[in-house]
Write an enzyme that holds these catalytic residues in place. Structure first.
Site, PDB file in Angstrom:
ATOM      1  N   LYS A  88       0.801  -1.230   0.000  1.00 18.06           N
ATOM      2  CA  LYS A  88       0.000   0.000   0.000  1.00 18.06           C
ATOM      3  C   LYS A  88       0.835   1.281   0.000  1.00 18.06           C
ATOM      4  CE  LYS A  88      -4.454  -1.275   0.234  1.00 18.06           C
ATOM      5  NZ  LYS A  88      -5.513  -0.737  -0.638  1.00 18.06           N
ATOM      6  N   SER A 136      -8.877  -0.436   6.727  1.00 19.34           N
ATOM      7  CA  SER A 136      -8.850  -1.416   7.821  1.00 19.34           C
ATOM      8  C   SER A 136      -7.444  -1.623   8.360  1.00 19.34           C
ATOM      9  CB  SER A 136      -9.407  -2.758   7.338  1.00 19.34           C
ATOM     10  OG  SER A 136      -8.574  -3.314   6.336  1.00 19.34           O
ATOM     11  N   GLU A 160      -9.946 -13.654  -4.782  1.00 26.78           N
ATOM     12  CA  GLU A 160     -10.772 -13.158  -3.687  1.00 26.78           C
ATOM     13  C   GLU A 160     -11.047 -14.264  -2.687  1.00 26.78           C
ATOM     14  OE1 GLU A 160     -13.854  -9.845  -5.166  1.00 26.78           O
ATOM     15  OE2 GLU A 160     -14.245 -11.795  -6.066  1.00 26.78           O
ATOM     16  N   GLY A 217     -15.929 -12.846   0.181  1.00 25.58           N
ATOM     17  CA  GLY A 217     -15.704 -11.479  -0.287  1.00 25.58           C
ATOM     18  C   GLY A 217     -15.629 -11.440  -1.796  1.00 25.58           C
ATOM     19  N   ASP A 266     -17.211  -9.968  -4.393  1.00 24.64           N
ATOM     20  CA  ASP A 266     -17.945  -8.947  -5.136  1.00 24.64           C
ATOM     21  C   ASP A 266     -17.495  -8.844  -6.590  1.00 24.64           C
ATOM     22  OD1 ASP A 266     -15.626  -7.988  -3.671  1.00 24.64           O
ATOM     23  OD2 ASP A 266     -16.062  -6.005  -4.450  1.00 24.64           O
ATOM     24  N   SER A 309       0.899  -9.692  -0.857  1.00 25.65           N
ATOM     25  CA  SER A 309       0.656  -8.253  -0.754  1.00 25.65           C
ATOM     26  C   SER A 309       0.946  -7.656   0.609  1.00 25.65           C
ATOM     27  CB  SER A 309      -0.796  -7.946  -1.155  1.00 25.65           C
ATOM     28  OG  SER A 309      -1.704  -8.657  -0.346  1.00 25.65           O
TER      29      SER A 309
END
Length: 306
Positions: free
Chosen positions: A51, A76, A202, A206, A208, A302
């Protein structure tokens, strides 16, 4: 549309703060996955996750007169830490909106980097609305976690580094939450090698993006109940969804049990700590979710904020 050139420019822009993380391999993991696996270890990144790439590119792109009014973000945990680190580097204030059920390690780390943390209930409150209200009241710049061109370009630098080091890959496998990392990774991967196959992963609950792809439009889901706390998104991004639709071959799903098994194998065989959200790509490979004709794969781990 974010371009490959945007991602290369982001790589140069964030060089003062983002680390070039290693690419690791393991014969034992290869044997278990029946693949040649090349792990891009963003768990060793500054702040413990990829990130920092997007957050730094965003903050370093804000005009000087605006950055001094501070920044605000909602997250989060990993985006929270990244924005806090980048804000400290730019000597500006950071306010981070975090859910009450965020992992304690991520909450404490965000505070330690100097940010002001405001907590909310993810089941009854809207984190984006809170962030926008704070930005409006203070004049701070809102730093979204994934759905912005600067964020997407910054996140794509992880795949750029991976493919510079290991160019001859059949496929790229990337964790999928909001889609910033997958979008940027797919764009630069296809620019470098048009034939590379790109997959997003995913958690099962979760899903989507998986459901949205089936529906042909952005579909919302209830708050996911998954150990992968960084992938608890409820609806694909406005910018990220069309990029993923056009650049990504398939969305793969993994269970929490498969994620835990992958984390355990990475810890015991490779001696690296990977958080659940960061291990979904490894889980997809270890549990043979990829098409059978793929032999060599780059996997982005990640994050490692467990």
């Amino acid at each position: 549309m974010v371009t490959a050139n945007d991602i290369r420019e982001a790589a140069a822009r964030i060089q003062p703060i983002a680390q070039r993380t290693p690419v690791l391999t393991s014969r034992l993991v290869d044997a278990a996955a029946n693949l040649s696996c090349h792990f891009k270890c963003e768990n060793f990144q500054r702040g413990g996750a990829f990130k920092i790439r997007g957050a730094a590119n965003f903050l370093f792109s804000i005009p000087a007169a605006e950055i001094q009014r501070g920044v605000v973000a909602f997250s989060s945990g990993n985006h929270a830490q990244a924005v806090a680190i980048a804000a400290a580097y730019k000597n500006t204030a950071a306010t981070i909106v975090m859910p009450t059920d965020a992992p304690q390690a991520k909450l404490e780390a965000t505070k330690a980097y100097g940010a002001t943390v405001i907590q909310f209930n993810r089941f009854t409150e809207d984190r984006e609305a809170i962030g926008r209200r704070i930005a409006a009241e203070t004049g701070a710049t809102l730093v979204p976690p994934f759905d912005h061109e600067w964020i997407i370009a910054g996140q794509g630098t992880a795949a750029l580094e991976l493919l510079e080091e290991t160019p001859d890959l059949d496929a790229l496998v990337v964790p999928l939450g909001g889609g910033g990392l997958l979008s940027g990774s797919a764009l630069i991967a296809k620019a470098i090698n048009a034939g590379i196959r790109v997959f997003g992963v995913e958690p099962e609950s979760g899903n989507d993006y998986y459901l949205s792809r089936k529906a042909g439009e952005r579909v919302g889901i209830p708050q996911p109940d998954t150990i992968a706390d960084g992938l608890r998104c409820t609806k694909p991004g406005v910018l990220t969804f069309p990029i993923i639709e056009s650049q990504v071959e398939e969305i793969l799903l993994v269970s929490d049990q498969e994620i835990l098994a992958a984390m355990d194998l990475l810890r015991t065989r490779m001696k690296i700590v990977v958080e659940p959200s960061g291990a979904v790509g490894a889980a997809a490979c270890l549990f043979h979710k990829l098409p059978a004709d793929i032999r060599s794969v780059g996997i982005i781990l990640s994050g490692g904020n467990l």
